[in-house]
Scaffold this motif. Sequence first.
Motif, PDB file in Angstrom:
ATOM      1  N   GLU A 130       3.380  16.355  31.047  1.00  0.00           N
ATOM      2  CA  GLU A 130       4.530  16.017  31.885  1.00  0.00           C
ATOM      3  C   GLU A 130       5.151  17.261  32.512  1.00  0.00           C
ATOM      4  O   GLU A 130       5.621  17.224  33.654  1.00  0.00           O
ATOM      5  CB  GLU A 130       5.569  15.265  31.046  1.00  0.00           C
ATOM      6  CG  GLU A 130       5.115  13.863  30.652  1.00  0.00           C
ATOM      7  CD  GLU A 130       6.077  13.186  29.696  1.00  0.00           C
ATOM      8  OE1 GLU A 130       7.049  13.845  29.258  1.00  0.00           O
ATOM      9  OE2 GLU A 130       5.857  12.003  29.382  1.00  0.00           O
ATOM     10  N   LEU A 131       5.142  18.363  31.757  1.00  0.00           N
ATOM     11  CA  LEU A 131       5.667  19.611  32.320  1.00  0.00           C
ATOM     12  C   LEU A 131       4.879  20.030  33.553  1.00  0.00           C
ATOM     13  O   LEU A 131       5.456  20.387  34.587  1.00  0.00           O
ATOM     14  CB  LEU A 131       5.607  20.730  31.274  1.00  0.00           C
ATOM     15  CG  LEU A 131       6.669  20.749  30.184  1.00  0.00           C
ATOM     16  CD1 LEU A 131       6.394  21.889  29.211  1.00  0.00           C
ATOM     17  CD2 LEU A 131       8.063  20.913  30.787  1.00  0.00           C
ATOM     18  N   GLN A 154       1.229  15.203  25.426  1.00  0.00           N
ATOM     19  CA  GLN A 154       1.914  14.405  26.435  1.00  0.00           C
ATOM     20  C   GLN A 154       3.030  15.214  27.104  1.00  0.00           C
ATOM     21  O   GLN A 154       3.186  15.181  28.327  1.00  0.00           O
ATOM     22  CB  GLN A 154       2.499  13.139  25.802  1.00  0.00           C
ATOM     23  CG  GLN A 154       3.245  12.258  26.807  1.00  0.00           C
ATOM     24  CD  GLN A 154       3.819  11.004  26.157  1.00  0.00           C
ATOM     25  OE1 GLN A 154       3.478  10.663  25.024  1.00  0.00           O
ATOM     26  NE2 GLN A 154       4.710  10.323  26.864  1.00  0.00           N
ATOM     27  N   LEU A 166       8.447  26.333  33.102  1.00  0.00           N
ATOM     28  CA  LEU A 166       7.263  25.627  32.596  1.00  0.00           C
ATOM     29  C   LEU A 166       6.579  26.418  31.489  1.00  0.00           C
ATOM     30  O   LEU A 166       6.240  25.873  30.433  1.00  0.00           O
ATOM     31  CB  LEU A 166       6.283  25.369  33.748  1.00  0.00           C
ATOM     32  CG  LEU A 166       5.029  24.535  33.445  1.00  0.00           C
ATOM     33  CD1 LEU A 166       4.539  23.828  34.706  1.00  0.00           C
ATOM     34  CD2 LEU A 166       3.879  25.397  32.893  1.00  0.00           C
ATOM     35  N   ALA A 207       3.191  18.201  35.478  1.00  0.00           N
ATOM     36  CA  ALA A 207       3.328  17.221  36.551  1.00  0.00           C
ATOM     37  C   ALA A 207       4.711  17.257  37.203  1.00  0.00           C
ATOM     38  O   ALA A 207       4.840  16.954  38.395  1.00  0.00           O
ATOM     39  CB  ALA A 207       3.058  15.812  36.009  1.00  0.00           C
ATOM     40  N   GLN A 208       5.727  17.664  36.453  1.00  0.00           N
ATOM     41  CA  GLN A 208       7.099  17.494  36.932  1.00  0.00           C
ATOM     42  C   GLN A 208       7.897  18.780  37.090  1.00  0.00           C
ATOM     43  O   GLN A 208       8.785  18.852  37.947  1.00  0.00           O
ATOM     44  CB  GLN A 208       7.853  16.553  35.980  1.00  0.00           C
ATOM     45  CG  GLN A 208       7.212  15.185  35.829  1.00  0.00           C
ATOM     46  CD  GLN A 208       7.845  14.362  34.711  1.00  0.00           C
ATOM     47  OE1 GLN A 208       8.891  14.730  34.175  1.00  0.00           O
ATOM     48  NE2 GLN A 208       7.221  13.257  34.350  1.00  0.00           N
ATOM     49  N   GLU A 209       7.619  19.787  36.271  1.00  0.00           N
ATOM     50  CA  GLU A 209       8.438  21.007  36.295  1.00  0.00           C
ATOM     51  C   GLU A 209       8.044  21.906  37.462  1.00  0.00           C
ATOM     52  O   GLU A 209       6.908  22.375  37.545  1.00  0.00           O
ATOM     53  CB  GLU A 209       8.296  21.763  34.973  1.00  0.00           C
ATOM     54  CG  GLU A 209       9.116  23.033  34.884  1.00  0.00           C
ATOM     55  CD  GLU A 209      10.601  22.793  35.067  1.00  0.00           C
ATOM     56  OE1 GLU A 209      11.166  23.354  36.039  1.00  0.00           O
ATOM     57  OE2 GLU A 209      11.190  22.030  34.276  1.00  0.00           O
ATOM     58  N   MET A 210       8.996  22.163  38.359  1.00  0.00           N
ATOM     59  CA  MET A 210       8.709  22.950  39.558  1.00  0.00           C
ATOM     60  C   MET A 210       8.974  24.446  39.348  1.00  0.00           C
ATOM     61  O   MET A 210       8.450  25.274  40.086  1.00  0.00           O
ATOM     62  CB  MET A 210       9.562  22.435  40.731  1.00  0.00           C
ATOM     63  CG  MET A 210       9.355  20.961  41.032  1.00  0.00           C
ATOM     64  SD  MET A 210       7.612  20.524  41.305  1.00  0.00           S
ATOM     65  CE  MET A 210       7.282  21.449  42.804  1.00  0.00           C
ATOM     66  N   PRO A 249      13.086  19.177  26.371  1.00  0.00           N
ATOM     67  CA  PRO A 249      12.585  17.811  26.486  1.00  0.00           C
ATOM     68  C   PRO A 249      12.723  17.066  25.162  1.00  0.00           C
ATOM     69  O   PRO A 249      12.681  17.674  24.085  1.00  0.00           O
ATOM     70  CB  PRO A 249      11.099  18.006  26.842  1.00  0.00           C
ATOM     71  CG  PRO A 249      11.004  19.403  27.364  1.00  0.00           C
ATOM     72  CD  PRO A 249      12.046  20.182  26.654  1.00  0.00           C
TER      73      PRO A 249
END
Length: 208
Positions: A165-166, A161, A176, A168-171, A108
């Motif tokens: 975001e990880l 932050q 992760l 919230a977004q990393e599946m 990221p």
Amino acid sequence: MLKRLLPKQDNFFELFQQTAHQVVSAAELFSRLMQDLAHTEQYAKDIAEHEAIADNCARATFDLLHKTFITPFDRHDIHQLTRKLDDILDMTNRTTQRIALYQLQALPEGLHQIALCALDAAKAIKTALKQLEYLKNAPEIIRLCRTISEADNQAERIMLQGVGELFAQEMDFKQLLKLKEIYEYSTYIVRECHDLADIVKGIVLEYS
């Protein structure tokens, strides 16, 4: 190579500067690594070499400390300063080794920003230690210490932050965990710089 690994032992400040040079060089490599993962193994090797040189500087500093009757400031402060410089490089090396171990293909943007915070802090450390020998400009050294503290605060904000975001977004759960650890370890590099700045500030306030 061997000559590069043998530090000069003229005085404590020469050894501090040699170690600070390794800190900055490693931080520069770490920052470049964040955007050049194709050459992770080479960066890891080079950063490990900088840590090895710094380890030799630390040993030389402790040897000099044992042999020197009159020191420029308190022996405990010299010991702490030496250890913390070594800690910064150790954490940089550990973080780099983990990036290599996890074979990450992308990072990221937040991690590159944290690496830039570490580089800013490293450069400020080198400048502060250069001025520490004479203490002619205590306000400037204190300002540099504040710069390092601000870099630490910024890295912490970016890390929080980024980790948020990880989650919230990393599946991919394994991905992760890997990236979360790299975020935390990268931030620890700047935290170690902050700890060193506190040591330097204490020396300045006591002896200037």
